[in-house]
Design an enzyme around this catalytic site. Structure first.
Site, PDB file in Angstrom:
ATOM      1  N   GLU A   1      -7.397   0.405  -4.444  1.00  0.00           N
ATOM      2  CA  GLU A   1      -7.424   0.339  -2.976  1.00  0.00           C
ATOM      3  C   GLU A   1      -8.768  -0.133  -2.414  1.00  0.00           C
ATOM      4  OE1 GLU A   1      -5.882   4.194  -2.011  1.00  0.00           O
ATOM      5  OE2 GLU A   1      -3.894   3.647  -2.744  1.00  0.00           O
ATOM      6  N   ASP A  18       0.876  -1.173   0.000  1.00  0.00           N
ATOM      7  CA  ASP A  18       0.000   0.000   0.000  1.00  0.00           C
ATOM      8  C   ASP A  18       0.910   1.219   0.000  1.00  0.00           C
ATOM      9  OD1 ASP A  18      -1.676   2.106   0.485  1.00  0.00           O
ATOM     10  OD2 ASP A  18      -2.568   1.294   2.328  1.00  0.00           O
ATOM     11  N   LYS A  75       2.906  11.254  -3.341  1.00  0.00           N
ATOM     12  CA  LYS A  75       1.894  10.581  -4.162  1.00  0.00           C
ATOM     13  C   LYS A  75       1.000  11.596  -4.886  1.00  0.00           C
ATOM     14  CE  LYS A  75      -1.601   6.912  -3.579  1.00  0.00           C
ATOM     15  NZ  LYS A  75      -2.148   6.008  -2.557  1.00  0.00           N
ATOM     16  N   ASP A 124     -13.153   5.374   1.170  1.00  0.00           N
ATOM     17  CA  ASP A 124     -11.715   5.368   1.441  1.00  0.00           C
ATOM     18  C   ASP A 124     -11.163   6.792   1.401  1.00  0.00           C
ATOM     19  OD1 ASP A 124      -8.963   5.092   1.459  1.00  0.00           O
ATOM     20  OD2 ASP A 124      -8.879   3.637  -0.168  1.00  0.00           O
TER      21      ASP A 124
END
Lengths: 624, 181
Positions: free
Chosen positions: A186, A25, A86, A208
């Site tokens: 994800e 992850d 990211k 999420d």
């Protein structure tokens, strides 16, 4: 070393056939790695038991630090300490300007590249390279914990990541020298972690909210098939934005002027702590000290909730939208699952719960659930569960289109189409002797190309010259299971395949990646040396463990005192040197232990064979 | 790897009879059964060639699924099987009443922007479009099942127009929500 694999008779040596794999992850704030061991997915921790690796890289003059060590330098050396990288994956200079004022880094352009580079004292780095550094650390943790090389990994990405962001993630894995089985969304990973745990059928909504991205996905679970019905979200919305909201509040309350990189980092670090503290407290105190500047204040949870309400509302809008796309009513959702550290903020689960009209589930640690799901998928893809029939069916998160006359986007593949998928279109030439054409592919839902995201321009070349309108050029757009697009083209009357030159709008070209790979070769040599040493250390520990276990059982029974002492001596020598010796010395020491225990191993084998044969009828003994 | 028969039409591929009404549950079950054979996840450790083939075959299955799932695409595909291709670029409808209706719908959609509750306004239009889509679908079935293919083609064009406006309404809602957020 196989002789020391002292397995009990009849016991299988199956762990040897188990192919090592890991789920990664790669998060905005923190990253994790997990793996399936003895049939159970586990988060791999460091020696202190920490699961999370902060996604922070510090580029020092001497060396590069990743994780907690880098985090410690965040305030003292902000320009060389890169975090939330990211958010920059697959982004261009203009995108970054929009995120702009939140980022303390200095960006440098490169005339030959579309990809922005961040200036540090150790050189200029792209987000892809920084992510590769994080991936290397995660992969090494997996190699050390599992004691061997990984056959492959599954890396998770936000479902709402566009093609450029996915490609950037793939490129980072390539730089980190990892075999990627699959990029997994994800929310799908989270559903796998929950679904296999609960083993129930139904329609679940995965909400999420991570550090920098928000995803909402609706999945149908049925007999081991995880089918994504629709996905939506915002690839630039997350806990970071809450921190910024608090940060701005601090700046205005404190009346700070001229906030430089140092103060800005301090405020952000404080803001993060404030947010976390308000999860369990109604009030929290804030103290900012910067040189001779000091400010003290207090923020209440109610005030904080006012600050972040617009952000949470945005997520609810996405929820409404995704339900409409899935053609479902709220009532048809059987479960709402909360994923991502930011769902710990009470207002978030409260508003999500109100919208779906049910209490959200957060049985599994919202920080760990994605890595766990990825590990399960990686284990299956490595081929360790031949009879497991899990199937993950994903969709394209954003429509793909091509630019047509007048700057309009014509949709080729609509969002939420099941992938992989291919679609073909036919074109003709409009000029005599025309041998090439250009296609501009964009991603997004809006009508105007300028409102969508440019993915790439494809130059199709080498068609045979014909009169205008005679050529029949079939262009095929292919989206693979990772959600990555490719294009091929053929002139149908002649069967000539076009040469395609891809100009990614935001990504690295193959040439750039080659250059980076070469540059990292030098580092890689050092990395390999470290890895080999680590492997020998793992091996040494395993040998010691095996010897110890055996000696307790039958050491005194099968060995003379002299033999026993020789083995013990070699074993102790190995143990003493384990942390200090170099790779070659360790190898020799392991060999010595193996040599001195050779006879012992043979005697054990005999003894165990005898044991098996005793008490069995002759006809029970298989003769091979 | 077993190979799909690319000469089969999509109905044959899914073991369904070539008619407008399809059992969506059956369609989905068949799609998943085929993907359980060809999905690229099953070939991550296979040769380059087999990996490419699996992407190609799974893509074919998904494309077939999408075509049969969507009523407008399904109608057009049925006509294609009967040898009647539709060309988006050149064909329009000559039914002036229908054209007027479309213009009105588009105007109504534009007016939603200044409405007090623009989202509710969009949803009202969506409701109207849905019932029109149903009417045309019924009409298509009548014409197609009695082999009046040319007439069925006319209807399928109207279905296509309605579908396009439906998409526009959705995109418009998307945009409105972005602006309101």
């Amino acid at each position: 070393m196989s002789l020391l694999q002292i397995a009990e008779p009849g016991q299988s040596t199956a762990p040897h056939q188990h192919k090592l794999s890991a789920g990664i992850d790669l998060g905005t704030t923190n990253s994790l790695v997990a793996s399936v061991r003895s049939g159970k997915a586990q988060i791999l921790t460091d020696s202190q038991g920490n699961a999370l690796i902060p996604s922070i890289v510090h580029f020092g003059a001497e060396r590069t630090l990743v994780g907690t060590q880098a985090q410690e330098l965040e305030s003292s050396d902000p320009l060389n300490t890169l975090s939330s990288i990211k958010r920059l994956m697959g982004r261009g200079i203009e995108d970054i300007k929009q995120l702009g004022d939140n980022l303390p880094y200095q960006f440098v352009g490169d005339a030959d590249s579309k990809v922005p580079r961040i200036k540090t004292s150790a050189g200029n780095f792209t987000a892809v390279e920084v992510s590769a550094d994080i991936l290397k650390v995660l992969a090494n943790r997996a190699r050390e914990s599992l004691g061997g090389e990984l056959t492959g990994v599954v890396i998770t990405v936000p479902a709402y990541f566009d093609d450029a962001q996915r490609q950037a993630t793939r490129d980072a894995a390539r730089l980190a020298d990892l075999n990627v089985f699959r990029l997994l969304n994800e929310p799908t990973a989270a559903a796998v972690a929950y679904g296999l745990d609960q083993n129930n059928d139904g329609v679940i909504a995965v909400y999420d909210l991570g550090g920098g991205t928000f995803d909402i996905s609706i999945l149908r679970l049925h007999k081991g098939v995880f089918e994504v019905l629709a996905t939506g979200g915002d690839s630039a919305l997350g806990g970071d934005d809450m921190d910024h909201a608090i940060g701005e509040w601090i700046i205005s309350e404190a009346g700070f002027k001229n906030v430089d990189a140092f103060l800005s980092r301090k405020i952000m670090v404080a803001a993060r702590q404030v947010k976390e503290s308000l999860t369990n407290n109604a009030f929290t105190d804030i103290l900012i000290e910067n040189g001779d500047l000091t400010w003290q204040g207090q923020l209440s949870r109610i005030q904080f909730e006012e600050l972040i309400k617009p952000l949470v509302k945005k997520t609810i809008t996405s929820c409404r939208r995704v339900l409409r796309d899935a053609k479902l009513d709220k009532l048809e959702i059987t479960e709402v699952v909360m994923v991502g550290g930011s769902t710990r903020v009470p207002l978030v689960s409260q508003m999500a719960g109100e919208f779906f009209d049910r209490k959200p589930m957060s049985d599994l640690d919202p920080d760990q659930v994605v890595a766990i799901g990825a590990a399960i998928q990686a284990d299956i893809l490595a081929g360790n569960k031949a009879d497991d029939s899990m199937l993950l069916l994903d969709v394209l998160p954003l429509s793909l289109g091509i630019e047509t006359m007048g700057g309009l986007s014509e949709k080729i593949i609509s969002r939420n189409t099941a992938i992989p998928v291919a679609r073909a279109q036919e074109f003709t030439t409009f000029k005599d002797g025309q041998t090439s054409m250009a296609i501009h592919v964009v991603q997004g839902e809006r009508e105007l190309v300028s409102d969508c995201r440019s993915l790439a321009r494809f130059d199709l070349r080498g068609f045979p010259p014909m009169t205008a309108g005679a050529a029949r050029i079939r262009v095929t757009y292919q989206v693979d299971a990772d959600g990555l697009m490719s294009v091929k083209a053929e002139e149908l009357t002649s069967g000539v395949q076009a040469d395609i030159v891809v100009k990614p709008s935001y990504g690295l070209t193959d040439g750039e990646i080659e250059v980076m790979l070469k540059a990292s070769m030098e580092n890689a040599k050092a990395d390999i040396a470290i890895r080999m040493l680590k492997e020998q250390q793992v091996e040494a520990r395993r040998v010691i463990e095996a010897i110890d276990a055996a000696l307790i059982i039958d050491g005194e029974f099968l060995l003379s005192a002299e033999e026993f002492n020789q083995i013990k001596q070699d074993r102790d020598m190995l143990e003493k040197e384990i942390e200090t010796a170099d790779t070659e010395t360790l190898k020799q020491l392991i060999k010595s232990v193996e040599k001195s225990s050779e006879t012992y191993v043979a005697r054990r084998m005999n003894a165990s064979v005898k044991q098996v044969l005793e008490g069995k009828q002759i006809d029970e003994v298989e003769i091979n | 790897m077993q190979m799909l028969d690319f000469k089969q039409n999509y109905f044959q591929l899914f073991g369904l009879s070539a008619e407008f009404h399809v059992d969506k549950d059956l369609l989905k079950a068949k799609q998943q059964a085929l993907l359980a054979e060809f999905h690229p996840d099953l070939f991550v450790n296979a040769s380059e060639q087999d990996r490419r083939l699996s992407v190609q075959q799974a893509s074919h299955v998904n494309e077939a699924y999408q075509t049969l799932l969507n009523p407008v695409k399904r109608a057009r595909y049925l006509l294609k099987i009967k040898g009647l291709e539709l060309n988006d670029e050149t064909e329009t409808t000559s039914d002036t009443g229908f054209l007027m209706e479309q213009l009105e719908l588009r105007e109504q959609l534009d007016e939603c922007r200044s409405n007090q509750d623009p989202i509710a306004c969009c949803e009202e239009i969506s409701g109207k479009l849905k019932s029109r889509a149903q009417q045309f679908a019924d009409e298509f079935v009548t014409k197609f099942s009695t082999e009046q293919y040319e007439a069925a083609r006319q209807v399928s064009r109207k279905m296509q127009f309605i579908y396009r406006i439906q998409e526009q309404v959705l995109d418009f809602q998307f945009q409105l929500e972005d602006e309101l957020a």
